[in-house]
Design an enzyme around this catalytic site. Structure first.
Site: not given
Length: 300
Positions: A110, A185, A253
């Protein structure tokens, strides 16, 4: 012929050789599925000990991403942060600088949509194809080969590597051009972020009300409140199992990437902001390497 009897020279010449970079909570299981499917697999990770089980199953060790690039026609990365992705793909000793024409590069980390586009552009200049293909499903999805895979890149490249995706996941969707997988995502992580607050508050409420959390889960998980997090992470919360299926530090993150993208598009995301602040509090308390279900500790 058994995998562990393969000659290295034959592996290098095969058109079924995959390079796999990153053998963490998910990557290790993913690489194992490729081995079982009959692919020759070169692996690289920063800590070689993490590769020992795969090496015993027939995988070949590479000392650096550069060596992966020289031996594999399809290369998959599953690492931690966008900075890792940038170094692996765009660095002097990286995949694009040292890879072969016709190589398919698949980043399943990701990462940021902007970086995915940059990698695709640089790969194209070298006669390679790049796909950003982040996943959802955590350690369970990786172990059971039931990951959701969200792919961005050309439709031709997607179809070429689709058989590989089908080994790793049960829900594989081509979302559009480069960067589209990463944007999808972000949608996934935004939905999870607010859902995790609701899931954790619901079970904490059940506990404080004197209810049996397992019985509550049986009732609400199959109704309109049902979600993957409710069904798969609440049992871990109740059992006090906070081992990572997905690290808190990596979720933070991801949420930061999503907030940055939302800001760039002029969109407010209050639910995402709240979730990020709660998880940052947990990280500051020493829980950054726990699984996302450790949000339960905030309430209990």
């Amino acid at each position: 012929m058994k995998q562990n009897d393969w000659e290295e020279s034959a592996l290098m010449q095969s058109n079924k050789v995959i390079g796999f970079i990153g053998l963490g909570v998910m990557g290790k299981s993913m690489a194992a599925h490729l081995l079982k499917a009959g692919y020759g697999v070169f692996v690289y990770t920063r800590t070689k000990d993490k590769a020992s089980e795969l090496l015993s199953q027939g995988a070949k060790w590479a000392d650096a991403p550069k060596e992966i690039a020289q031996n594999a026609n399809v290369i998959i990365s599953m690492v931690g942060y966008p900075s890792d992705v940038e170094e692996i793909y765009l660095g002097e000793n990286g995949l694009i600088e040292n890879g072969k024409q016709g190589t398919y590069l698949i980043d399943m980390t990701t990462s940021t949509p902007t970086l995915a586009v940059k990698i695709a552009e640089e790969a194209k200049k070298r006669g390679m194809e790049s796909l950003d293909a982040p996943v959802s499903g955590g350690d369970i999805g990786a172990r059971d080969a039931k990951l959701t895979i969200m792919a961005g890149g050309s439709s031709e490249a997607f179809e070429a590597v689709r058989p590989i995706f089908d080994i790793l996941g049960s829900n594989v969707v081509h979302q559009g051009p480069a960067g589209s997988g990463q944007h999808t995502k972000m949608c996934n992580q935004i939905a999870i972020a607010s859902n995790m607050i609701g899931v954790t508050e619901a079970i904490s409420y059940a506990k404080k009300a004197g209810l049996d959390p397992d019985r509550v889960l049986r009732s609400i998980s199959s109704g309109s409140a049902g979600s993957w997090s409710l069904s798969n992470l609440v049992p871990r919360m109740v059992e006090g199992d906070f081992e990572p299926g997905f690290y808190i530090k990596h979720f933070i993150k991801d949420m930061k990437i999503a907030l940055d993208e939302a800001e760039r598009m002029g969109m407010d995301a209050p639910g995402l902001s709240l979730s990020k602040s709660l998880y940052e509090g947990l990280a500051e308390a020493g829980e950054e390497n726990s699984g996302t279900q450790a949000l339960y500790k905030h309430y209990n």
